[in-house]
Design a protein around this motif. Structure first.
Motif, short mmCIF file in Angstrom:
data_model
loop_
_atom_site.label_atom_id
_atom_site.label_comp_id
_atom_site.label_asym_id
_atom_site.label_seq_id
_atom_site.Cartn_x
_atom_site.Cartn_y
_atom_site.Cartn_z
N SER A 173 -30.47 -11.25 34.61
CA SER A 173 -28.86 -11.41 34.49
C SER A 173 -28.90 -12.04 33.44
O SER A 173 -27.91 -12.00 33.30
CB SER A 173 -28.69 -12.34 36.09
OG SER A 173 -29.14 -13.00 36.10
N ASP A 174 -29.60 -12.69 33.23
CA ASP A 174 -29.54 -14.70 32.09
C ASP A 174 -29.69 -13.29 30.74
O ASP A 174 -30.06 -14.08 29.56
CB ASP A 174 -29.62 -15.16 32.09
CG ASP A 174 -28.89 -16.25 33.67
OD1 ASP A 174 -27.65 -15.73 33.42
OD2 ASP A 174 -30.08 -16.72 34.24
N PRO A 223 -23.11 -12.04 27.69
CA PRO A 223 -22.31 -11.05 28.46
C PRO A 223 -21.44 -10.54 27.89
O PRO A 223 -20.61 -9.93 28.19
CB PRO A 223 -21.49 -12.95 29.15
CG PRO A 223 -21.83 -13.92 27.68
CD PRO A 223 -22.98 -13.28 27.60
#
Length: 297
Positions: A287-288, A292
């Motif tokens: 997820s990181d 984003p």
């Protein structure tokens, strides 16, 4: 003093260096690079070379005497690994290394104290966001005089909408162990990415980077201009990454190499498409890994 263990291929080396650089900046400490991993041949791994020398960094290499002040993953036996992780039985004369506990971002990284030896992959921009501009400057180099890159660089710069597309196969297809863990993005992924790009930008021009150009020429077609980049092999592979960063948009593989090619592009309006599935096997929280503003499809 911050010592960072450097291992694996160029993309991983860059993550490790960037994390070490950021931690050293926070601690106002000297950064040293431990490159002893490249002296230890491992037949189960893809052969790699230390490649950061193409960049203008000023850090020194850690010698064996300095490195041996720390107990590192490679220096302890299998039966002592649990003890190592629990940080028990600390010898008076040595310190434990600061080992990455999992794949996703570990905020306690910035709580490390000087001196420290850090060991891990650190594959998240969050480890070096505080010095992101400095990292981009170090890893963005002039290749305008490189014979194998100048012609393609001129085409990219002259294009109205250059889109890099990275297809990594090589060991991800030919090496059974690597294929089991990572695997290569399939043709359906690239078709979906092309559809996304062509729905959102005008007149894209594709620049395909791959260690298997024959497969790409056979499987990747487009109604828009498409170029298959070749000639940047071995010690010249970094040129592909530098060419990627000059593109406006990016389709990356599940590869730290093309991750960096896209990240080094400072364009705030860039489209970066990345695969949802980064690993074939194992439980990794990715997820990181993807910034984003990028998109996973």
């Amino acid at each position: 003093m911050v010592i960072v263990e450097i291992n694996s291929g160029l993309g991983n080396q860059m993550f490790q260096y960037a994390a070490g650089k950021a931690l050293a900046a926070k601690l106002n400490a000297e950064l040293l690079l431990d490159i002893s991993w490249y002296k230890q041949a491992n037949k189960a791994q893809t052969p790699r070379n230390f490649e950061l020398t193409v960049y203008p960094f000023l850090e020194k290499y850690a010698d064996e005497q300095v490195v041996n002040q720390f107990i590192r993953p490679s220096s302890i036996g299998v039966f002592n690994r649990l003890k190592h992780r629990l940080n028990r039985a600390r010898p008076i004369h040595k310190q434990w290394a600061f080992v990455e506990p999992h794949f996703h971002f570990y905020p306690q990284f910035f709580e490390a104290r000087n001196p420290v030896y850090i060991s891990g992959y650190w594959q998240s921009e969050q480890y070096f966001l505080p010095i992101a501009n400095q990292i981009r400057d170090i890893f963005s180099i002039d290749i305008s005089k490189e014979k194998t890159a100048i012609e393609m660089l001129q085409k990219i710069v002259a294009s109205n909408c250059p889109v890099s597309m990275h297809v990594r196969r090589g060991d991800m297809v030919k090496n059974p162990e690597v294929a089991q863990v990572h695997g290569s993005c399939n043709i359906d992924y690239y078709k979906r990415c092309k559809l996304q790009i062509e729905q959102r930008v005008d007149q894209p021009e594709y620049f395909v980077f791959s260690d298997d150009p024959a497969w790409c020429k056979e499987n990747l077609q487009s109604n828009f201009p498409i170029h298959f980049v070749s000639g940047n092999d071995g010690s010249k592979a970094f040129l592909d990454m530098q060419l990627m960063r000059h593109c406006r948009h990016h389709v990356i593989a599940n590869s730290s190499f093309s991750w960096w090619g896209a990240w080094l592009n400072p364009n705030p309006t860039k489209i970066v498409l990345a695969p949802i599935k980064w690993f074939n096997a194992g439980e990794h929280n990715t997820s990181d890994l993807i910034p984003p503003t990028w998109e996973r499809i």
